[in-house]
Write a protein that holds these residues in place. Structure first.
Motif, short mmCIF file in Angstrom:
data_model
loop_
_atom_site.label_atom_id
_atom_site.label_comp_id
_atom_site.label_asym_id
_atom_site.label_seq_id
_atom_site.Cartn_x
_atom_site.Cartn_y
_atom_site.Cartn_z
N VAL A 125 1.05 -1.15 0.05
CA VAL A 125 0.02 -0.13 0.10
C VAL A 125 0.95 1.19 -0.09
CG1 VAL A 125 -1.75 1.18 0.96
CG2 VAL A 125 -1.60 -1.33 1.27
N VAL A 126 0.65 2.09 -1.12
CA VAL A 126 1.54 3.55 -1.26
C VAL A 126 0.47 4.56 -1.05
CG1 VAL A 126 3.33 2.42 -2.48
CG2 VAL A 126 1.25 3.27 -3.51
N LYS A 127 1.13 5.62 -0.60
CA LYS A 127 0.28 6.94 -0.46
C LYS A 127 1.27 7.95 -1.10
CE LYS A 127 2.16 7.98 4.12
NZ LYS A 127 3.02 7.08 3.99
N GLU A 128 0.68 9.21 -1.27
CA GLU A 128 1.24 10.33 -2.09
C GLU A 128 2.33 10.60 -1.49
OE1 GLU A 128 1.29 13.84 -4.53
OE2 GLU A 128 -0.62 12.32 -4.08
N GLY A 129 3.45 10.47 -2.65
CA GLY A 129 4.99 10.74 -2.26
C GLY A 129 5.75 9.52 -1.90
N ASP A 130 5.18 8.55 -1.64
CA ASP A 130 5.90 7.32 -1.45
C ASP A 130 6.66 6.65 -2.57
OD1 ASP A 130 4.96 7.14 1.14
OD2 ASP A 130 3.46 5.35 0.87
N VAL A 131 7.91 6.13 -2.51
CA VAL A 131 8.74 5.73 -3.19
C VAL A 131 9.20 4.16 -3.31
CG1 VAL A 131 11.15 6.19 -4.18
CG2 VAL A 131 9.99 8.10 -3.26
N LEU A 132 9.32 3.41 -4.35
CA LEU A 132 9.68 2.07 -4.71
C LEU A 132 10.89 2.20 -5.44
CD1 LEU A 132 9.11 -0.77 -4.44
CD2 LEU A 132 7.95 -0.73 -6.69
N ASP A 133 11.92 1.45 -4.83
CA ASP A 133 13.32 1.70 -5.37
C ASP A 133 13.31 0.23 -6.01
OD1 ASP A 133 15.83 1.45 -5.89
OD2 ASP A 133 16.52 1.67 -4.00
N THR A 134 13.67 0.27 -7.39
CA THR A 134 13.80 -1.08 -7.92
C THR A 134 15.18 -1.52 -8.47
OG1 THR A 134 13.34 0.06 -10.15
CG2 THR A 134 11.43 -0.47 -8.87
N GLY A 135 16.12 -0.62 -8.01
CA GLY A 135 17.46 -0.87 -8.52
C GLY A 135 17.99 0.31 -9.12
N HIS A 137 16.36 2.37 -10.92
CA HIS A 137 15.09 3.23 -10.90
C HIS A 137 14.50 3.83 -9.48
CE1 HIS A 137 14.91 3.48 -15.26
NE2 HIS A 137 15.11 2.21 -15.14
N SER A 138 13.96 4.67 -9.39
CA SER A 138 13.05 5.32 -8.24
C SER A 138 11.70 5.61 -8.58
CB SER A 138 13.76 6.27 -7.24
OG SER A 138 14.96 5.75 -6.75
N LEU A 139 10.66 5.08 -8.14
CA LEU A 139 9.31 5.18 -8.54
C LEU A 139 8.36 5.99 -7.47
CD1 LEU A 139 8.56 1.74 -10.39
CD2 LEU A 139 9.67 3.78 -11.49
N THR A 140 8.21 7.13 -7.98
CA THR A 140 7.24 8.02 -6.93
C THR A 140 5.82 7.80 -7.23
OG1 THR A 140 9.33 9.56 -6.56
CG2 THR A 140 7.06 10.17 -5.83
#
Length: 402
Positions: A125-135, A137-140
């Motif tokens: 579960v993500v919310k506004e501004g959360d970031v997923l680091d995939t290596g 790339h950083s997905l906001t």
């Protein structure tokens, strides 16, 4: 056989084109079909952005499988839960059982309504501004509620500056080998479908789209990857400008849309006469539409495009001619603003359509009425012709001032 396209070094289009569909959402005519876009990122962690409609499951799954090769799928990001994009979530989970599903709280409420697999063990579960680091790339994640469902969000790759825009910046129409907007003549081949898509699917939610555009303006964007239609990598300012106008209900051009609902041809004649009178007065960009022959989605799109709209309608059983009534209610539902309206009514014993049309459109904001209502009793005569001429004068003068 797989059918994919490379976007960046590690980003692929794995979507599909549907050329059999005739009605999108079982409502909107799509003579050029539809594309359902999905994207696959092959970073240290692999990421799939949305899925596609159920009609294209086999091709989609082949595309994903080929592009992944021997790798597993680590994440599925669900930007939008509408079935034309979420229908294959279950199939992805079945094929890649260790996949984690990324969405916001509202995403998973809806997902539980569509599917019965084990969501809890997979959800992120993500919310506004959360970031997923995939290596690399950083997905906001940026929330985009009501563009055009309440759970909608967009995903921004801060490294390659790619915006995965969900239903924003999309278009009706299937793609033919060229997946980038700059590979085709977008202005002549796509803009009408893009406008009709926006105004009918998202047009009601101008304020929410404006809020998303404000968020997007703070981002450096090199590519826009929508869920329908071509990908933007050049001249992004062009489509952003269109969205600013559409979402703030600003006409793209001076011009007049004339929509008529005619039973036996006399109201049609009045509309044709008015169009000629306007042309004589130097008005350009005039479009006539027969309410009985034109799908309302096209009229909504043209109404968003032009500054002035004339409604010419026969009184029918003491009410509005039914096709015109549908169009007026749809315009009202789509929140059209900042336009000038004018009305022509016809009736053999009690003309009442001008009053009824005005009542429907009164709920809209920031519009104005030009001139006096023209009343035709059965057929045009010298008196009603004179009324049309006066209305043409007033419309022509107002168009010049826009």
């Amino acid at each position: 056989m797989y059918s994919t396209k490379k976007i960046n070094d590690d980003l692929y289009w794995v979507g599909v084109n549907d050329r059999k569909i005739t009605l999108f959402e079982n409502v909107y005519p799509v003579t050029r079909g539809m594309s359902y876009n999905s994207y696959l990122l092959l970073d240290k962690k692999t990421v799939l952005f949305d899925t596609v409609d159920s009609v294209a499951s086999l091709q989609f799954l082949e595309n994903v499988s080929h592009t992944l090769g021997e790798r597993e799928l680590d994440y599925l990001i669900v930007n939008h839960m509408e079935p034309d994009h979420c229908a294959n979530i279950g199939a992805i989970v079945a094929r890649y059982p260790s996949v984690k599903i990324v969405g916001n709280a509202k995403t998973f409420v809806m997902m539980g309504q569509f599917f019965d697999f084990d969501i809890e063990s997979r959800k992120v579960v993500v919310k506004e501004g959360d970031v997923l680091d995939t290596g690399r790339h950083s997905l906001t994640f940026v929330m985009a509620p009501m563009v055009h469902w309440p759970e909608a969000m967009v995903t921004y790759d801060t490294v390659d500056k790619v915006l995965f825009s969900a239903d924003a910046f999309g278009s009706f129409g299937a793609m033919s080998g060229n997946i980038f907007a700059d590979e085709c003549d977008f202005e002549s081949e796509w803009i009408d479908d893009a406008r009709r898509y926006y105004t009918n699917i998202v047009g009601k939610y101008g304020m929410q789209v404006t809020n998303l555009l404000k968020k997007a303006s703070a981002l450096e964007i090199s590519k826009i990857c929508p869920l329908h239609g071509p990908i933007w990598r050049e001249n992004i300012g062009y489509i952003l400008d269109k969205y600013i106008k559409w979402s703030s209900y600003i006409p793209e051009e001076k011009g007049v849309v004339i929509v008529y609902g005619s039973v036996h041809g006399h109201t049609e004649n009045a509309a044709e006469v008015l169009a000629n009178l306007l042309g004589d007065r130097g008005v350009k960009n005039i479009r006539l539409f027969n309410a009985s022959m034109t799908h309302y989605s096209q009229i909504i799109a043209e109404s968003f495009k032009r500054s002035h709209i004339v409604f010419a309608c026969a009184t029918y059983n003491m009410a509005l001619f039914p096709p015109m009534q549908v169009i007026l209610h749809e315009l009202a539902e789509h929140n059209l603003q900042n336009r000038a309206f004018a009305f022509i009514e016809n009736g053999t014993w009690t003309p009442a359509s001008a009053k009824l049309m005005t009542e429907i459109l009164d709920k809209l904001k920031n519009n104005k009425i030009i001139g006096q209502n023209v009343t035709v009793k059965s057929a045009l005569n010298s008196d009603s012709y004179a009324q049309l001429a006066r209305l043409a004068d007033e419309i022509a003068q107002d168009v010049k001032q826009v």
